[in-house]
Design a protein around this motif. Structure first.
Motif, PDB file in Angstrom:
ATOM      1  N   ALA A 260       0.909  -0.793  -0.053  1.00 57.19           N
ATOM      2  CA  ALA A 260       0.056  -0.361   0.095  1.00 57.19           C
ATOM      3  C   ALA A 260       0.607   1.353   0.321  1.00 57.19           C
ATOM      4  N   ASN A 261       2.031   1.135  -0.021  1.00 57.12           N
ATOM      5  CA  ASN A 261       3.139   2.233  -0.721  1.00 57.12           C
ATOM      6  C   ASN A 261       2.833   3.020   0.907  1.00 57.12           C
ATOM      7  N   GLY A 262       3.143   1.889   1.979  1.00 58.97           N
ATOM      8  CA  GLY A 262       2.947   3.223   3.341  1.00 58.97           C
ATOM      9  C   GLY A 262       1.663   3.920   3.509  1.00 58.97           C
ATOM     10  N   ASN A 263       0.593   3.353   3.538  1.00 61.60           N
ATOM     11  CA  ASN A 263      -0.388   3.287   4.101  1.00 61.60           C
ATOM     12  C   ASN A 263      -0.994   2.461   5.115  1.00 61.60           C
TER      13      ASN A 263
ATOM     14  N   LYS B 149       7.763   8.377   8.581  1.00 59.44           N
ATOM     15  CA  LYS B 149       7.011   9.462   8.538  1.00 59.44           C
ATOM     16  C   LYS B 149       5.018   9.087   9.217  1.00 59.44           C
ATOM     17  N   GLU B 150       5.195   7.236   7.953  1.00 56.65           N
ATOM     18  CA  GLU B 150       3.294   7.534   8.163  1.00 56.65           C
ATOM     19  C   GLU B 150       4.134   6.797   9.468  1.00 56.65           C
ATOM     20  N   VAL B 151       4.166   6.366  10.062  1.00 55.84           N
ATOM     21  CA  VAL B 151       4.094   5.500  11.571  1.00 55.84           C
ATOM     22  C   VAL B 151       3.987   6.298  12.655  1.00 55.84           C
ATOM     23  N   PHE B 152       4.754   7.552  12.283  1.00 61.39           N
ATOM     24  CA  PHE B 152       4.928   8.361  13.048  1.00 61.39           C
ATOM     25  C   PHE B 152       3.370   9.458  13.360  1.00 61.39           C
ATOM     26  N   SER B 153       3.320   9.412  11.925  1.00 63.88           N
ATOM     27  CA  SER B 153       1.488   9.865  12.031  1.00 63.88           C
ATOM     28  C   SER B 153       0.979   9.274  12.767  1.00 63.88           C
TER      29      SER B 153
ATOM     30  N   LYS C 154       9.343  -2.633  13.385  1.00 63.06           N
ATOM     31  CA  LYS C 154       9.030  -3.489  12.219  1.00 63.06           C
ATOM     32  C   LYS C 154       9.398  -2.262  10.978  1.00 63.06           C
ATOM     33  N   VAL C 155       7.691  -1.636  11.022  1.00 64.75           N
ATOM     34  CA  VAL C 155       7.657  -0.946   9.622  1.00 64.75           C
ATOM     35  C   VAL C 155       8.336   0.627  10.230  1.00 64.75           C
ATOM     36  N   VAL C 156       8.260   0.831  10.893  1.00 62.91           N
ATOM     37  CA  VAL C 156       8.719   2.323  11.440  1.00 62.91           C
ATOM     38  C   VAL C 156      10.576   2.385  10.480  1.00 62.91           C
ATOM     39  N   GLU C 157      10.955   0.987  10.192  1.00 66.62           N
ATOM     40  CA  GLU C 157      12.227   1.563  10.032  1.00 66.62           C
ATOM     41  C   GLU C 157      12.342   1.878   7.915  1.00 66.62           C
TER      42      GLU C 157
END
Length: 291
Positions: free
Chosen positions: A115-118, A151-155, A144-147
């Protein structure tokens, strides 16, 4: 095909598999990329009677290890199970011996990449009053995703935690909250200092670690008795190491110093000990504070 025919005959007769060995056989066939076996399993996961008796009779979770060579299929089945309200109601705390976190994280990472970071699909697990299991699975997967998608994980984290007064009432597991602090460490390492501080601020008053904890993991008491504590652990014990990463940022050193002072305003000797780490770096750059 003969095996599939026998399995279908068995299910048609009893409306569900007659015993656990039928389910194991289906997983063995899926391991060999048998699409019909996969179709049958997914059909069973829609079967109310199957879900009702799964945790006692069929133990679908326990058989996921059979298809460990196909992490995507493992994840598909796990997400299907977690999406079933009836199955979750019957599951209770009986998650068997399977490492749900590993499977959930692997599949989440694959879906986020696709999903390109979604991360929007994770919202389904946190609606209204989510189960603690869902909360833990979702937030632990983020390390794992934040690596790949910081930006998406922080949001995502900000959207979920901003409305909550006390994070520990929402994420009750100390270890999972520590994992979120670890996410802020990754952000700090990737030049997202302000975002890292936002997360830090959510945990400055976290109850972990506790002075009155019993057992071998009360490092406050260990320090009181003169024992060495060469370990970085707990929610507040991990924060100073995030702040230490930010001390090299001239623009953020004052804000970082403010957080260091807050984190060591405690009676917990272990947290104070960890707080020395960023203080050493700040002292080395004290001219920055005066500018």
């Amino acid at each position: 095909d003969d095996l599939i025919y026998l399995i279908n005959t068995d299910i048609e007769k009893f409306k569900v598999p007659s015993n656990i060995f039928v389910v194991i056989l289906l997983f063995e066939l899926m391991k060999r990329k048998n699409l019909k076996a996969k179709e049958i399993i997914f059909g069973l996961l829609e079967n109310e009677k199957y879900c009702e008796y799964d945790s006692f009779n069929y133990k679908t979770l326990d058989h996921l290890h059979i298809i460990e060579n196909d992490s995507e299929l493992q994840g598909e089945i796990l997400f299907k199970l977690l999406d079933s309200k009836l199955w979750m109601k019957k599951l209770g705390k009986n998650t068997g011996s399977i490492d749900l976190h590993h499977i959930f994280t692997s599949y989440t990472l694959a879906k986020v990449k696709a999903a390109n970071g979604n991360l929007g699909f994770l919202d389904n697990f946190l609606e209204k009053e989510p189960l603690d299991l869902f909360v833990n699975l979702v937030f632990k997967s983020l390390i794992k995703v934040v690596e790949i998608y910081p930006k998406e994980v922080f949001s995502f984290i900000r959207k979920k935690l901003e409305p909550i007064e006390k994070v520990e009432n929402f994420i009750k597991d100390d270890h999972i909250r520590q994992q979120i602090v670890e996410v802020s460490h990754v952000l700090a390492t990737n030049g997202m200092g302000k975002e890292a501080l936002w997360i830090v601020d959510r945990f400055l008053l976290d109850p972990d670690p506790r002075i009155d904890d019993e057992g071998d993991f009360n490092y406050h008491k260990k320090i009181e008795t003169g024992e060495d504590t060469f370990i970085v652990t707990s929610v507040r014990g991990r924060i100073p190491w995030v702040l230490q990463k930010l001390t090299i940022n001239k623009e953020l050193i004052n804000e970082t110093f403010i957080r260091v002072k807050k984190i060591i305003e405690t009676d917990n000797l272990y947290v104070i000990q960890q707080g020395i780490v960023p203080l050493i770096e700040i002292v080395a750059r004290k001219k920055w504070l005066e500018e």
